[in-house]
Enzyme design. Structure first.
Site, PDB file in Angstrom:
ATOM      1  N   HIS A 351      78.863  52.258  71.197  1.00  0.00           N
ATOM      2  CA  HIS A 351      79.942  51.521  70.535  1.00  0.00           C
ATOM      3  C   HIS A 351      80.208  51.961  69.109  1.00  0.00           C
ATOM      4  O   HIS A 351      80.991  51.312  68.415  1.00  0.00           O
ATOM      5  CB  HIS A 351      79.646  50.028  70.502  1.00  0.00           C
ATOM      6  CG  HIS A 351      79.612  49.372  71.838  1.00  0.00           C
ATOM      7  ND1 HIS A 351      80.726  48.812  72.422  1.00  0.00           N
ATOM      8  CD2 HIS A 351      78.607  49.207  72.714  1.00  0.00           C
ATOM      9  CE1 HIS A 351      80.395  48.307  73.596  1.00  0.00           C
ATOM     10  NE2 HIS A 351      79.113  48.535  73.800  1.00  0.00           N
ATOM     11  N   LYS A 532      88.868  40.826  61.355  1.00  0.00           N
ATOM     12  CA  LYS A 532      87.777  41.632  61.894  1.00  0.00           C
ATOM     13  C   LYS A 532      86.659  41.580  60.865  1.00  0.00           C
ATOM     14  O   LYS A 532      86.864  41.052  59.763  1.00  0.00           O
ATOM     15  CB  LYS A 532      88.215  43.085  62.123  1.00  0.00           C
ATOM     16  CG  LYS A 532      88.959  43.668  60.910  1.00  0.00           C
ATOM     17  CD  LYS A 532      89.530  45.050  61.169  1.00  0.00           C
ATOM     18  CE  LYS A 532      90.798  45.085  61.981  1.00  0.00           C
ATOM     19  NZ  LYS A 532      90.669  45.585  63.341  1.00  0.00           N
ATOM     20  N   ARG A 533      85.463  42.120  61.202  1.00  0.00           N
ATOM     21  CA  ARG A 533      84.418  42.182  60.195  1.00  0.00           C
ATOM     22  C   ARG A 533      84.915  42.956  58.962  1.00  0.00           C
ATOM     23  O   ARG A 533      85.744  43.864  59.088  1.00  0.00           O
ATOM     24  CB  ARG A 533      83.160  42.860  60.771  1.00  0.00           C
ATOM     25  CG  ARG A 533      82.390  41.944  61.691  1.00  0.00           C
ATOM     26  CD  ARG A 533      81.858  40.730  60.959  1.00  0.00           C
ATOM     27  NE  ARG A 533      80.714  41.080  60.174  1.00  0.00           N
ATOM     28  CZ  ARG A 533      79.459  40.781  60.481  1.00  0.00           C
ATOM     29  NH1 ARG A 533      79.184  40.084  61.574  1.00  0.00           N
ATOM     30  NH2 ARG A 533      78.454  41.127  59.703  1.00  0.00           N
ATOM     31  N   LYS A 538      87.030  49.863  57.874  1.00  0.00           N
ATOM     32  CA  LYS A 538      88.170  49.119  58.428  1.00  0.00           C
ATOM     33  C   LYS A 538      89.295  48.959  57.390  1.00  0.00           C
ATOM     34  O   LYS A 538      90.402  48.585  57.722  1.00  0.00           O
ATOM     35  CB  LYS A 538      87.713  47.758  58.941  1.00  0.00           C
ATOM     36  CG  LYS A 538      86.735  47.856  60.132  1.00  0.00           C
ATOM     37  CD  LYS A 538      86.311  46.490  60.621  1.00  0.00           C
ATOM     38  CE  LYS A 538      85.216  46.516  61.666  1.00  0.00           C
ATOM     39  NZ  LYS A 538      85.721  46.843  63.024  1.00  0.00           N
ATOM     40  N   THR A 640      89.201  45.898  69.765  1.00  0.00           N
ATOM     41  CA  THR A 640      89.662  45.072  70.885  1.00  0.00           C
ATOM     42  C   THR A 640      90.647  44.025  70.359  1.00  0.00           C
ATOM     43  O   THR A 640      91.507  43.566  71.106  1.00  0.00           O
ATOM     44  CB  THR A 640      88.488  44.387  71.608  1.00  0.00           C
ATOM     45  OG1 THR A 640      87.601  43.857  70.621  1.00  0.00           O
ATOM     46  CG2 THR A 640      87.748  45.382  72.479  1.00  0.00           C
ATOM     47  N   LYS A 644      94.424  42.400  71.780  1.00  0.00           N
ATOM     48  CA  LYS A 644      94.807  40.981  71.842  1.00  0.00           C
ATOM     49  C   LYS A 644      96.154  40.765  71.152  1.00  0.00           C
ATOM     50  O   LYS A 644      97.023  40.047  71.663  1.00  0.00           O
ATOM     51  CB  LYS A 644      93.738  40.114  71.170  1.00  0.00           C
ATOM     52  CG  LYS A 644      92.404  40.137  71.904  1.00  0.00           C
ATOM     53  CD  LYS A 644      91.238  39.602  71.060  1.00  0.00           C
ATOM     54  CE  LYS A 644      89.920  40.016  71.706  1.00  0.00           C
ATOM     55  NZ  LYS A 644      88.764  39.883  70.792  1.00  0.00           N
TER      56      LYS A 644
HETATM   57  C1  26W Z   1      71.731  47.536  64.773  1.00  0.00           C
HETATM   58  C2  26W Z   1      72.897  47.265  63.877  1.00  0.00           C
HETATM   59  C3  26W Z   1      74.185  47.331  64.618  1.00  0.00           C
HETATM   60  C4  26W Z   1      74.762  46.173  65.071  1.00  0.00           C
HETATM   61  C5  26W Z   1      75.935  46.228  65.785  1.00  0.00           C
HETATM   62  C6  26W Z   1      74.768  48.545  64.868  1.00  0.00           C
HETATM   63  C7  26W Z   1      75.921  48.603  65.584  1.00  0.00           C
HETATM   64  C8  26W Z   1      76.512  47.453  66.049  1.00  0.00           C
HETATM   65  C9  26W Z   1      77.731  47.515  66.914  1.00  0.00           C
HETATM   66  C10 26W Z   1      77.710  48.781  67.728  1.00  0.00           C
HETATM   67  C11 26W Z   1      78.980  47.373  66.159  1.00  0.00           C
HETATM   68  C12 26W Z   1      80.157  47.019  67.036  1.00  0.00           C
HETATM   69  O1  26W Z   1      80.396  45.853  67.303  1.00  0.00           O
HETATM   70  N1  26W Z   1      80.945  48.012  67.472  1.00  0.00           N
HETATM   71  C13 26W Z   1      82.268  47.733  67.987  1.00  0.00           C
HETATM   72  O2  26W Z   1      82.264  47.700  69.392  1.00  0.00           O
HETATM   73  C14 26W Z   1      83.534  47.317  69.892  1.00  0.00           C
HETATM   74  C15 26W Z   1      83.423  47.169  71.395  1.00  0.00           C
HETATM   75  O3  26W Z   1      83.245  48.406  71.996  1.00  0.00           O
HETATM   76  C16 26W Z   1      84.592  48.326  69.492  1.00  0.00           C
HETATM   77  O4  26W Z   1      85.837  47.855  69.941  1.00  0.00           O
HETATM   78  C17 26W Z   1      84.605  48.496  67.977  1.00  0.00           C
HETATM   79  O5  26W Z   1      85.478  49.535  67.628  1.00  0.00           O
HETATM   80  C18 26W Z   1      83.215  48.812  67.475  1.00  0.00           C
HETATM   81  O6  26W Z   1      83.187  48.819  66.061  1.00  0.00           O
END
Ligand code: 26W
Length: 795
Positions: A351, A532-533, A538, A640, A644
């Protein structure tokens, strides 16, 4: 639903109010009514749920197990009502009982067991799997505290614990008999050639189930969340000696594992507790999977014919070694067989490409917490090297005293997927180029999607109603049918109705903002939304800089025929992410100045309601005119939220990043405001260390904006507050805010002009909805089922 009448429901609700909650109607609070109603609905959900489980068992169906550290599900009551088709009956029943259903729905706390996109995707996938009759379990952690609650104190983000279980959770079915021992630490010895792990600590994982009901209640799956419990609940000896704290210490320690969701999104920190949480989830899930397989008489050498396990990012990537350990150490299987079976079962979804988000554990930490897994990881690495003698020396799982979870997940899976076409290409080219060369068929694309039940039907009744009126029923489970709207877009009456639906949502949002923020906004202004975050990539900073430029331009020439605009932000920063917190502060500071300026008045408002979550998204998305998806190209894996907004009739202003690329392709360039550098151009631009300075020097507008911020126009009590921020744009602009600024301003001007031609705008908006069918998570899940899981639908 046959036989369900409002009066039957009333009886059930009253029975639960009295007998489950021990409450009388005259003394009942809105929460009491919500609990009573939720139990009445849950009763109706249990039979289809149990039947679905029984059918999976009796038909010996292959099941999907979705392992995720995050499930950002939000509220469940309204979702259940919509999917069971009970919404109208329940509204009537509650009305007859003197209660307002909307207030009851609003009373439910969000289940915020996730940070952002990855967690919300898991929730959409659970709903689509239930809708499609794909037999599945979601496995996660039952965090006692979800993502922190955000408030603003003089514009600064404050965090408070999210005590979402305080009033109980009516959807949670505890299964105290369903528990597994989860070992940690200790040593490994060998006996007769078999490794024996002597753990230093053990906690128990106890199952809590939430039923997940699909569209029209035809199928239901289980979200199984694990709560940590101590092996020994209480040390009576210590207590009897008067050592009360010691007596409970094991309990406190064990509970820590499921206490709180890590609030980091896209930044990895090598915290031992996080590794323990990851193993806790994964081991509990795998023990549960194997127990079920054994109970059903599955030959474990054919496990992959019965079980598909999907790893949501690398967070559960310990699944490979753990499955191999269970097969070898507990079921006596040789390593070579165990790894083959593990690969047959496992899939890995990536992701993110952000280097700071890629999990790598120090071998010291990993080996201390999971000594047996350290051995197995080395065995996997050696095995892979042996299978591929041409593997370059710098490639592998264990390198430079670190265990790389991406490589581990890749090597132990039969399929690895990216989440949009562009992202998947970048996974191949930049993340795993060598492994991709060795396994050219392993990486595949699965473009994300969102569930249209929650993100159109439920959150946007005016538009959902119009769609049904126009093309008939059934689009909810067959979203490609939205294209049947296309011929109607030519009709003036349809466009007018489309505009009226949007306006109703905007009025509703305006009223809510008035109530909660005390802010008056004009429902006929252009509602421009970025939620979004908060993250540098971003580029909320780009958005607020443009807003400042707009404010200045309006002040310089107030009568130039401006299109009134409300710029809406929403989102949380990781508590330790200082730069993101500074951006939040700046947005709030700018809002304070702009919103009280009589010169700009209704021509510009900046709104940032605190504590953005799934429920707030359900308000904002249907009311948006313009969807901001403005990440630095090559950084947003998919997005995502972008899907929406499109579904709800908001055209995108965006870069060629993530799934924006596919949105543009579906909707056409005439219905999308494209700007900015491409992913390739970003790489070239970065090669020039002066690229941002040059861009600033070439842009009068950007220079003025930076100057105003640096002078303290938005922080008069602390004029130097944003010196560091301005300096970063000049000299350390890694995410290329400056080089994209002018092109963003141009695209925003195009959006203004398009909006002021109401007919043109309504056409664009409606084309976005009509062409959003591809972005249903049903399409995504169907593709996972055939391309990765090898599972067929049970209905
Ligand atoms: C371990 C720390 C950590 C926590 C969360 C590293 C990475 C993440 C996630 C991978 C971040 C995340 O939410 N990624 C998002 O995933 C969505 C679903 O596929 C995508 O639509 C977003 O672009 C992506 O940022």
């Amino acid at each position: 639903m046959p036989n369900v009448t409002s009066s039957l429901l009333q009886t059930d609700i009253m029975r639960h109010l009295t007998l489950t909650l021990g409450q009388t109607p005259d003394a009942a609070s809105v929460t009491d009514w919500r609990m009573a109603l939720s139990h009445a609905i849950r009763d109706r959900l249990l039979t289809p749920w149990l039947e679905a489980q029984a059918r999976s068992r009796s038909e010996g169906r292959k099941r999907v197990y979705y392992l995720s550290m995050e499930f950002l599900i939000g509220r469940l009551l309204e979702d259940a009502l919509i999917n069971m088709g009970l919404h109208d009956e329940v509204r009537e029943a509650m009305g007859a009982l003197g209660q307002d259903l909307s207030a009851i729905i609003e009373d439910e706390p969000d289940a915020a067991l996730g940070n952002g996109g990855l967690g919300r995707l898991a929730a959409c996938f659970m709903e689509s799997m239930a809708t499609l009759g794909c037999p599945a379990f979601g496995y996660g952690i039952r965090y006692e505290f979800g993502l922190f609650r955000q408030s603003f104190d003089e514009g600064r983000q404050m965090e408070a614990p999210d005590d979402w279980l305080a009033c109980g959770n009516p959807w949670d079915i505890a299964r105290p008999m369903h528990r597994y021992a989860i070992p940690f630490m200790g040593k490994v010895s060998t006996k007769d050639g078999v490794s024996v792990w002597h753990p230093g600590e053990t906690v128990y994982a106890v199952a809590h189930d939430t039923p997940v009901i699909g569209w029209q209640g035809k199928w239901a799956n289980t979200l199984r969340l694990w709560a940590a419990e101590p092996a020994t609940p209480f040390d009576l000896a210590s207590f009897n000696q008067g050592e009360y704290a010691n007596a409970a210490s094991a309990k406190v320690l064990a509970h820590t594992l499921s206490r709180v969701l890590y609030p980091d999104d896209s930044t990895y920190q090598g915290k031992e507790l996080r590794l323990k949480q990851e193993f806790f989830l994964t081991s509990a899930a795998l023990q549960d999977i194997l127990a079920r397989a054994v109970a059903e008489g599955v030959d474990l050498r054919r496990l992959h014919d019965h079980v598909a396990i999907q790893m949501n990012d690398t967070h559960p990537a310990i699944a490979g070694p753990e499955l191999i350990r269970l097969l070898m150490d507990e079921h006596g299987m040789p390593f070579a067989d165990a790894i083959t079976i593990a690969q047959g079962c496992l899939g890995y979804t990536n992701h993110t490409l952000l280097p700071e988000a890629l999990e790598r554990w120090a071998t010291y930490t990993f080996g201390t917490v999971l000594p047996r897994h350290m051995q197995i990881v080395e065995q996997i690495d050696a095995w892979h090297q042996q299978q591929h003698p041409r593997r370059p020396h710098y490639v592998g799982i264990v390198k430079h005293h670190e265990v790389r979870m991406g490589e581990l997940a890749f090597i132990t899976s039969h399929k690895v997927n990216g989440v949009s076409a562009l992202h998947t290409e970048l996974v191949k080219q930049t993340l795993f180029p060598e492994l991709h060369a060795l396994h050219p068929d392993r990486i595949i694309n699965q473009t994300n999607g969102v569930t249209p039940r929650r993100w159109l039907k439920m959150c946007n009744p005016p538009l959902a109603g119009l769609i049904t009126e126009t093309i008939g029923q059934g689009w909810e489970a067959d979203l490609d049918r939205l294209q049947d709207l296309e011929p109607h877009i030519e009709e003036r009456s349809f466009r007018t109705a489309f505009g009226a639906a949007k306006r109703a949502n905007k009025v509703r949002l305006s009223n809510w903002l008035k109530e909660t923020q005390g802010l008056q906004i004009d429902p006929d202004a252009l509602f421009d939304v970025q939620v979004k975050r908060i993250h540098e990539y971003k580029r909320q900073l780009l958005n607020i800089l443009e807003t400042i430029a707009r404010w200045k331009a309006i002040r310089d020439n107030p009568t130039a025929g401006w299109v009134p605009r409300v710029t809406i932000f929403g989102g949380k920063s990781a508590p330790g992410y200082a730069v993101a917190k500074e951006i939040i502060h700046l947005i709030n500071d700018v809002a304070a100045v702009v919103n009280s300026d009589p010169v700009t008045g209704d021509l510009l408002k900046v709104v940032y309601p605190p504590n953005y979550n799934v429920s707030m998204a359900e308000r904002l998305v249907p009311a948006a005119d313009l969807s901001q998806q403005i990440s630095t190209a090559g950084k947003e894996a998919s997005g995502t939220g972008n899907m929406k907004f499109m579904m709800n009739g908001a055209p995108t202003i965006g870069t060629l990043d993530g799934a924006n690329v596919e949105i543009l392709q579906e909707v056409g360039p005439e219905n999308f405001f494209l700007f900015g550098l491409t992913a390739e151009e970003v790489l070239t631009a970065r090669a020039d260390p002066d690229v941002s300075r040059k861009a600033i020097e070439a842009s009068q507008a950007l220079r003025d904006v930076l100057q105003m911020i640096a002078e303290g126009r938005f922080s008069p009590s602390d004029p130097s507050r944003y010196h560091a921020l301005v300096n970063r744009v000049w000299h350390h602009d890694y995410f290329l805010v400056a080089p994209d600024f002018d092109s963003y301003i141009i695209a925003q001007g195009q959006a203004d002009r398009a909006f002021s031609d109401r007919d043109r705008w309504l056409e664009m908006a409606a084309r976005n909805t009509a062409r959003s069918g591809f972005f249903s998570s049903d399409r995504t899940i169907r593709s996972y089922m055939t391309e990765i899981w090898g599972v067929s639908p049970a209905i």
